[in-house]
Motif scaffolding. Structure first.
Motif, short mmCIF file in Angstrom:
data_model
loop_
_atom_site.label_atom_id
_atom_site.label_comp_id
_atom_site.label_asym_id
_atom_site.label_seq_id
_atom_site.Cartn_x
_atom_site.Cartn_y
_atom_site.Cartn_z
N GLY A 135 0.82 -1.20 0.00
CA GLY A 135 0.00 0.00 0.00
C GLY A 135 0.85 1.24 0.00
N ASN A 136 0.39 2.24 0.73
CA ASN A 136 1.11 3.51 0.86
C ASN A 136 1.28 3.81 2.33
N TYR A 137 2.43 4.41 2.65
CA TYR A 137 2.52 5.03 3.96
C TYR A 137 2.82 6.50 3.76
N TYR A 138 2.36 7.27 4.73
CA TYR A 138 2.43 8.72 4.65
C TYR A 138 3.25 9.22 5.84
N PHE A 139 4.34 9.93 5.52
CA PHE A 139 5.25 10.45 6.53
C PHE A 139 4.95 11.93 6.74
N THR A 140 4.61 12.31 7.97
CA THR A 140 4.34 13.70 8.29
C THR A 140 5.60 14.31 8.89
N SER A 145 4.20 18.91 6.46
CA SER A 145 4.16 18.35 5.10
C SER A 145 4.03 16.83 5.18
N VAL A 146 3.37 16.26 4.18
CA VAL A 146 3.16 14.82 4.14
C VAL A 146 3.76 14.26 2.86
N THR A 147 4.56 13.21 3.01
CA THR A 147 5.17 12.53 1.86
C THR A 147 4.56 11.14 1.74
N LYS A 148 4.02 10.87 0.55
CA LYS A 148 3.43 9.56 0.26
C LYS A 148 4.51 8.65 -0.32
N VAL A 149 4.60 7.43 0.20
CA VAL A 149 5.58 6.45 -0.25
C VAL A 149 4.85 5.12 -0.48
N LYS A 162 6.40 -13.29 18.00
CA LYS A 162 6.42 -11.88 17.61
C LYS A 162 6.39 -11.75 16.09
N LEU A 163 5.75 -10.70 15.62
CA LEU A 163 5.73 -10.41 14.19
C LEU A 163 6.91 -9.50 13.88
N LYS A 164 7.72 -9.90 12.89
CA LYS A 164 8.88 -9.10 12.49
C LYS A 164 8.92 -8.98 10.98
N ILE A 165 9.54 -7.93 10.52
CA ILE A 165 9.65 -7.66 9.08
C ILE A 165 10.80 -8.47 8.50
N ASN A 166 10.51 -9.21 7.42
CA ASN A 166 11.57 -9.90 6.69
C ASN A 166 11.66 -9.43 5.24
N ILE A 167 10.70 -8.59 4.81
CA ILE A 167 10.74 -7.97 3.48
C ILE A 167 10.22 -6.54 3.62
N GLN A 168 10.97 -5.60 3.08
CA GLN A 168 10.47 -4.24 3.01
C GLN A 168 11.04 -3.58 1.75
N HIS A 169 10.15 -3.13 0.91
CA HIS A 169 10.53 -2.38 -0.29
C HIS A 169 9.72 -1.09 -0.29
N SER A 170 10.41 0.03 -0.37
CA SER A 170 9.75 1.33 -0.40
C SER A 170 10.22 2.11 -1.60
N SER A 171 9.32 2.87 -2.18
CA SER A 171 9.69 3.72 -3.31
C SER A 171 8.74 4.90 -3.40
N LEU A 172 9.26 6.00 -3.92
CA LEU A 172 8.41 7.16 -4.15
C LEU A 172 7.51 6.85 -5.34
N PRO A 173 6.27 7.30 -5.32
CA PRO A 173 5.34 7.03 -6.42
C PRO A 173 5.87 7.55 -7.76
N TYR A 174 5.56 6.84 -8.81
CA TYR A 174 5.94 7.22 -10.15
C TYR A 174 5.22 8.52 -10.53
N VAL A 175 5.97 9.44 -11.10
CA VAL A 175 5.40 10.70 -11.58
C VAL A 175 5.74 10.80 -13.06
N PRO A 176 4.73 10.67 -13.93
CA PRO A 176 5.00 10.73 -15.37
C PRO A 176 5.44 12.14 -15.79
N HIS A 177 6.30 12.18 -16.80
CA HIS A 177 6.73 13.47 -17.33
C HIS A 177 5.61 14.07 -18.16
N SER A 178 5.39 15.36 -18.05
CA SER A 178 4.31 16.02 -18.78
C SER A 178 4.75 16.38 -20.18
#
Length: 178
Positions: A135-140, A145-149, A162-178
């Motif tokens: 999904g998306n996470y939003y960093f305030t 300001s809020v950054t969507k990732v 315990k639940l632990k993270i074994n995979i994490q991939h984050s990226s800034l959303p794609y922004v097409p060139h105008s």
């Protein structure tokens, strides 16, 4: 095609499908949606705590130890702002990313600081002792300001439950060139 060929193909499809059906039936997910959401909230609060801490490095070390499954096996971690060393295979590399350490490109992502992290799950899948959310996470930021990732996070349930993270991939959303 003769009748014998049709039967052979049909029989082969049945044989190939049987192991998958047997495997799926023998695996009951042990992770709930509530557990995934709690783990996500803990991740967000932990990230915020690093940026607010008197000793960010010690706080980040504890965060990584409690949140990521490095001590339980391989962790596939691709941080948002990592380009030269894209993948962080060790706790030390994760620490470098969060608080500016051993890798020259790292600027201390968690030191922004952020005041909140909010998750918006697109979907969560479950399988035995694992779950994957996307999904998306939003960093305030401190300035509001809020950054969507975009993110994908995989979770495992460790031997101590315990639940632990074994995979994490984050990226800034794609922004097409105008």
């Amino acid at each position: 095609m003769n009748r014998k060929s049709i039967f052979t193909v049909s029989a082969l499809m049945t044989v190939l499908a049987a192991p998958a059906a047997t495997w799926a039936a023998s695996c009951t997910p042990s992770i709930t949606e509530a557990e995934v959401q709690q783990a996500q909230q803990n991740w967000g609060k932990g990230l915020v705590a690093i940026g607010a801490a008197q000793d960010p490095k010690a706080t980040a070390e504890k965060f990584i130890s409690e949140t990521y499954a490095y001590q339980d096996g391989k962790v596939l971690f691709k941080p948002t702002k990592a380009a030269v060393t894209e993948f962080r295979d060790t706790p030390d590399e994760a620490l470098s990313y969060f608080v500016k350490g051993s890798l020259p490109e790292d600027q201390g992502f968690a030191l922004a600081p952020y005041t909140n992290v909010r998750f918006e799950n697109h979907a969560i899948t479950y399988d035995c002792n694992t779950a994957i959310s996307m999904g998306n996470y939003y960093f305030t930021g401190k300035d509001g300001s809020v950054t969507k990732v975009d993110y994908t996070m995989g979770f495992i349930k460790t031997a101590d439950g315990k639940l632990k993270i074994n995979i994490q991939h984050s990226s800034l959303p794609y922004v097409p060139h105008s």
